[in-house]
Write a protein that holds these residues in place. Sequence first.
Motif, PDB file in Angstrom:
ATOM      1  N   GLY A   1     -77.884  16.355  98.865  1.00  0.00           N
ATOM      2  CA  GLY A   1     -78.799  15.284  98.473  1.00  0.00           C
ATOM      3  C   GLY A   1     -78.299  14.532  97.256  1.00  0.00           C
ATOM      4  O   GLY A   1     -78.359  13.298  97.212  1.00  0.00           O
ATOM      5  N   LEU A   2     -77.788  15.248  96.276  1.00  0.00           N
ATOM      6  CA  LEU A   2     -77.241  14.620  95.072  1.00  0.00           C
ATOM      7  C   LEU A   2     -76.035  13.749  95.405  1.00  0.00           C
ATOM      8  O   LEU A   2     -75.929  12.605  94.960  1.00  0.00           O
ATOM      9  CB  LEU A   2     -76.861  15.691  94.042  1.00  0.00           C
ATOM     10  CG  LEU A   2     -76.211  15.195  92.765  1.00  0.00           C
ATOM     11  CD1 LEU A   2     -77.156  14.300  91.984  1.00  0.00           C
ATOM     12  CD2 LEU A   2     -75.772  16.375  91.914  1.00  0.00           C
ATOM     13  N   VAL A   3     -75.126  14.256  96.212  1.00  0.00           N
ATOM     14  CA  VAL A   3     -73.944  13.494  96.599  1.00  0.00           C
ATOM     15  C   VAL A   3     -74.343  12.243  97.376  1.00  0.00           C
ATOM     16  O   VAL A   3     -73.807  11.155  97.150  1.00  0.00           O
ATOM     17  CB  VAL A   3     -72.968  14.373  97.414  1.00  0.00           C
ATOM     18  CG1 VAL A   3     -71.846  13.535  98.029  1.00  0.00           C
ATOM     19  CG2 VAL A   3     -72.391  15.483  96.548  1.00  0.00           C
ATOM     20  N   LEU A   4     -75.313  12.375  98.283  1.00  0.00           N
ATOM     21  CA  LEU A   4     -75.776  11.210  99.044  1.00  0.00           C
ATOM     22  C   LEU A   4     -76.369  10.149  98.126  1.00  0.00           C
ATOM     23  O   LEU A   4     -76.106   8.954  98.293  1.00  0.00           O
ATOM     24  CB  LEU A   4     -76.807  11.630 100.095  1.00  0.00           C
ATOM     25  CG  LEU A   4     -76.265  12.426 101.280  1.00  0.00           C
ATOM     26  CD1 LEU A   4     -77.414  12.936 102.137  1.00  0.00           C
ATOM     27  CD2 LEU A   4     -75.296  11.605 102.106  1.00  0.00           C
TER      28      LEU A   4
ATOM     29  N   ILE B   1     -73.188   4.112  94.414  1.00  0.00           N
ATOM     30  CA  ILE B   1     -71.856   3.507  94.385  1.00  0.00           C
ATOM     31  C   ILE B   1     -71.801   2.319  95.337  1.00  0.00           C
ATOM     32  O   ILE B   1     -71.260   1.262  94.995  1.00  0.00           O
ATOM     33  CB  ILE B   1     -70.774   4.556  94.741  1.00  0.00           C
ATOM     34  CG1 ILE B   1     -70.636   5.572  93.603  1.00  0.00           C
ATOM     35  CG2 ILE B   1     -69.430   3.879  95.058  1.00  0.00           C
ATOM     36  CD1 ILE B   1     -69.799   6.786  93.955  1.00  0.00           C
ATOM     37  N   ARG B   2     -72.353   2.467  96.525  1.00  0.00           N
ATOM     38  CA  ARG B   2     -72.357   1.375  97.496  1.00  0.00           C
ATOM     39  C   ARG B   2     -73.084   0.148  96.953  1.00  0.00           C
ATOM     40  O   ARG B   2     -72.617  -0.976  97.070  1.00  0.00           O
ATOM     41  CB  ARG B   2     -73.000   1.831  98.799  1.00  0.00           C
ATOM     42  CG  ARG B   2     -72.863   0.827  99.930  1.00  0.00           C
ATOM     43  CD  ARG B   2     -73.695   1.228 101.076  1.00  0.00           C
ATOM     44  NE  ARG B   2     -75.022   1.417 100.462  1.00  0.00           N
ATOM     45  CZ  ARG B   2     -76.083   1.877 101.062  1.00  0.00           C
ATOM     46  NH1 ARG B   2     -76.048   2.210 102.261  1.00  0.00           N
ATOM     47  NH2 ARG B   2     -77.231   2.020 100.454  1.00  0.00           N
ATOM     48  N   VAL B   3     -74.236   0.373  96.296  1.00  0.00           N
ATOM     49  CA  VAL B   3     -75.003  -0.735  95.711  1.00  0.00           C
ATOM     50  C   VAL B   3     -74.197  -1.405  94.601  1.00  0.00           C
ATOM     51  O   VAL B   3     -74.122  -2.634  94.531  1.00  0.00           O
ATOM     52  CB  VAL B   3     -76.370  -0.234  95.186  1.00  0.00           C
ATOM     53  CG1 VAL B   3     -77.043  -1.278  94.320  1.00  0.00           C
ATOM     54  CG2 VAL B   3     -77.265   0.171  96.347  1.00  0.00           C
ATOM     55  N   LEU B   4     -73.600  -0.612  93.735  1.00  0.00           N
ATOM     56  CA  LEU B   4     -72.801  -1.169  92.639  1.00  0.00           C
ATOM     57  C   LEU B   4     -71.590  -1.948  93.157  1.00  0.00           C
ATOM     58  O   LEU B   4     -71.267  -3.015  92.639  1.00  0.00           O
ATOM     59  CB  LEU B   4     -72.358  -0.059  91.690  1.00  0.00           C
ATOM     60  CG  LEU B   4     -73.475   0.588  90.864  1.00  0.00           C
ATOM     61  CD1 LEU B   4     -72.944   1.818  90.138  1.00  0.00           C
ATOM     62  CD2 LEU B   4     -74.079  -0.401  89.896  1.00  0.00           C
TER      63      LEU B   4
END
Length: 95
Positions: free
Chosen positions: A73-76, A82-85
């Motif tokens: 869950g943390l990695v997701l 990261i994808r948003v940034l």
Amino acid sequence: MYVLTKPARLSVDRVSVHTGLHPDMVRRFAALGLIECAVDDSGRLWFPPGTVARIARIQRLRGGLSLNYNAVGLVLDLLDRIRVLEAQVRGSEPS
């Protein structure tokens, strides 16, 4: 009969068929917050179409890195951030 469009939502059974997971495991992923779902008036769970891909990612993280579900869950969450940034950076770059 051929389906020409993706369904707006998937049932527990449909997610189970597409991922190979037992329906109880799909429900467990939802309870753990690993996948999003909506509950209708009768109490049935419904999932967005991207759920199958998300479960595949969960299975790769769990199997490839031997992570427990809390760590998955943390990695997701981090991968989503990261994808948003990255999208923001691409949007702010001059053309």
